[in-house]
Design a protein around this motif. Sequence first.
Motif, PDB file in Angstrom:
ATOM      1  N   PHE A  30      29.071  63.566  18.246  1.00 17.53           N
ATOM      2  CA  PHE A  30      27.779  63.232  18.352  1.00 17.53           C
ATOM      3  C   PHE A  30      27.418  62.179  19.337  1.00 17.53           C
ATOM      4  O   PHE A  30      28.228  61.159  19.324  1.00 17.53           O
ATOM      5  N   PRO A  31      26.459  62.065  20.076  1.00 17.22           N
ATOM      6  CA  PRO A  31      25.430  63.259  20.016  1.00 17.22           C
ATOM      7  C   PRO A  31      26.013  64.451  20.783  1.00 17.22           C
ATOM      8  O   PRO A  31      26.652  64.360  21.815  1.00 17.22           O
ATOM      9  N   VAL A  32      25.622  65.586  20.439  1.00 15.98           N
ATOM     10  CA  VAL A  32      26.105  66.950  20.955  1.00 15.98           C
ATOM     11  C   VAL A  32      25.110  67.770  21.429  1.00 15.98           C
ATOM     12  O   VAL A  32      23.899  67.672  20.701  1.00 15.98           O
ATOM     13  N   LYS A  33      25.212  68.545  22.670  1.00 14.89           N
ATOM     14  CA  LYS A  33      24.281  69.473  23.024  1.00 14.89           C
ATOM     15  C   LYS A  33      24.883  70.837  22.577  1.00 14.89           C
ATOM     16  O   LYS A  33      26.078  70.957  23.590  1.00 14.89           O
ATOM     17  N   VAL A  34      24.574  71.698  21.845  1.00 18.82           N
ATOM     18  CA  VAL A  34      25.249  72.924  21.803  1.00 18.82           C
ATOM     19  C   VAL A  34      24.621  74.065  22.380  1.00 18.82           C
ATOM     20  O   VAL A  34      23.429  73.640  22.777  1.00 18.82           O
ATOM     21  N   ASN A  35      25.404  74.873  22.643  1.00 15.24           N
ATOM     22  CA  ASN A  35      24.794  76.104  23.741  1.00 15.24           C
ATOM     23  C   ASN A  35      23.619  76.936  22.959  1.00 15.24           C
ATOM     24  O   ASN A  35      22.683  76.969  23.200  1.00 15.24           O
ATOM     25  N   THR A  36      24.137  77.465  21.737  1.00 11.08           N
ATOM     26  CA  THR A  36      23.224  78.579  21.025  1.00 11.08           C
ATOM     27  C   THR A  36      23.265  78.352  19.494  1.00 11.08           C
ATOM     28  O   THR A  36      24.562  78.137  18.982  1.00 11.08           O
ATOM     29  N   ILE A  37      22.196  78.319  18.734  1.00 10.49           N
ATOM     30  CA  ILE A  37      22.049  77.978  17.350  1.00 10.49           C
ATOM     31  C   ILE A  37      21.164  79.336  16.835  1.00 10.49           C
ATOM     32  O   ILE A  37      20.122  79.764  17.588  1.00 10.49           O
ATOM     33  N   LEU A  38      21.917  80.185  16.005  1.00 10.31           N
ATOM     34  CA  LEU A  38      21.080  81.354  15.283  1.00 10.31           C
ATOM     35  C   LEU A  38      20.656  80.413  13.977  1.00 10.31           C
ATOM     36  O   LEU A  38      21.069  79.931  13.058  1.00 10.31           O
ATOM     37  N   SER A  72      19.430  90.111   1.738  1.00  8.73           N
ATOM     38  CA  SER A  72      20.183  91.392   1.587  1.00  8.73           C
ATOM     39  C   SER A  72      21.388  91.550   2.212  1.00  8.73           C
ATOM     40  O   SER A  72      21.296  90.867   3.341  1.00  8.73           O
ATOM     41  N   PHE A  73      22.230  92.393   2.147  1.00  2.44           N
ATOM     42  CA  PHE A  73      23.330  92.497   3.170  1.00  2.44           C
ATOM     43  C   PHE A  73      22.855  93.183   4.224  1.00  2.44           C
ATOM     44  O   PHE A  73      23.349  92.901   5.197  1.00  2.44           O
ATOM     45  N   ARG A  74      21.746  94.043   4.427  1.00  2.00           N
ATOM     46  CA  ARG A  74      21.361  94.405   5.460  1.00  2.00           C
ATOM     47  C   ARG A  74      20.808  93.110   6.555  1.00  2.00           C
ATOM     48  O   ARG A  74      20.869  93.604   7.507  1.00  2.00           O
ATOM     49  N   ASP A  75      20.178  92.181   5.895  1.00  7.47           N
ATOM     50  CA  ASP A  75      19.659  91.013   6.615  1.00  7.47           C
ATOM     51  C   ASP A  75      21.016  90.499   7.294  1.00  7.47           C
ATOM     52  O   ASP A  75      20.956  89.935   8.588  1.00  7.47           O
ATOM     53  N   ILE A  76      22.167  90.331   6.603  1.00  9.43           N
ATOM     54  CA  ILE A  76      23.362  89.715   7.118  1.00  9.43           C
ATOM     55  C   ILE A  76      23.880  90.663   8.491  1.00  9.43           C
ATOM     56  O   ILE A  76      24.296  89.969   9.421  1.00  9.43           O
ATOM     57  N   GLU A  77      23.672  91.933   8.289  1.00  7.88           N
ATOM     58  CA  GLU A  77      24.215  92.832   9.343  1.00  7.88           C
ATOM     59  C   GLU A  77      23.258  92.581  10.626  1.00  7.88           C
ATOM     60  O   GLU A  77      23.759  92.514  11.804  1.00  7.88           O
ATOM     61  N   GLU A  78      22.075  92.106  10.298  1.00  8.30           N
ATOM     62  CA  GLU A  78      21.015  92.071  11.351  1.00  8.30           C
ATOM     63  C   GLU A  78      21.442  90.522  12.313  1.00  8.30           C
ATOM     64  O   GLU A  78      21.230  90.762  13.365  1.00  8.30           O
ATOM     65  N   MET A  79      22.044  89.780  11.404  1.00  6.29           N
ATOM     66  CA  MET A  79      22.398  88.320  12.039  1.00  6.29           C
ATOM     67  C   MET A  79      23.594  88.523  12.769  1.00  6.29           C
ATOM     68  O   MET A  79      23.935  87.794  13.542  1.00  6.29           O
TER      69      MET A  79
END
Length: 80
Positions: A30-38, A72-79
Motif C-alpha cells: 500500500f498504497p495500491v491501485k488495483v485494476n478491477t474491483i467487483l 442466493s446461489f443465483r446471485d453468486i452465479e451472476e457474480m
Amino acid sequence: MDPLKHQRVYFSYIKYGDPLPVFENLDLSFPVKVNTILLFTGIANDYPLREHLERICSELVVIKYGDHHPYSFRDIEEMT
C-alpha cells in the motif's frame, strides 16, 4: 440540538481499511491501485463505498441489490 438531561447525542463515521487480497499469493503493498474491483451490495446507500473504491481502482464493477437483500446461489452465479 438541545437534548434533555437524560438524553445523549452520539456521532458515527465510516473508516475504510486497506483492501485485502482474495488469493493468498497476491502481494498488495500500500498504497495500491488495483485494476478491477467487483462490488456487490445489499445496502440502501452504497455511494460512499463506491466513491472510496473508485479512488483505488481503474474499473469498478457494481452489482447492486436492494437493502438487506437475501443473497442466493443465483446471485453468486451472476457474480462469476
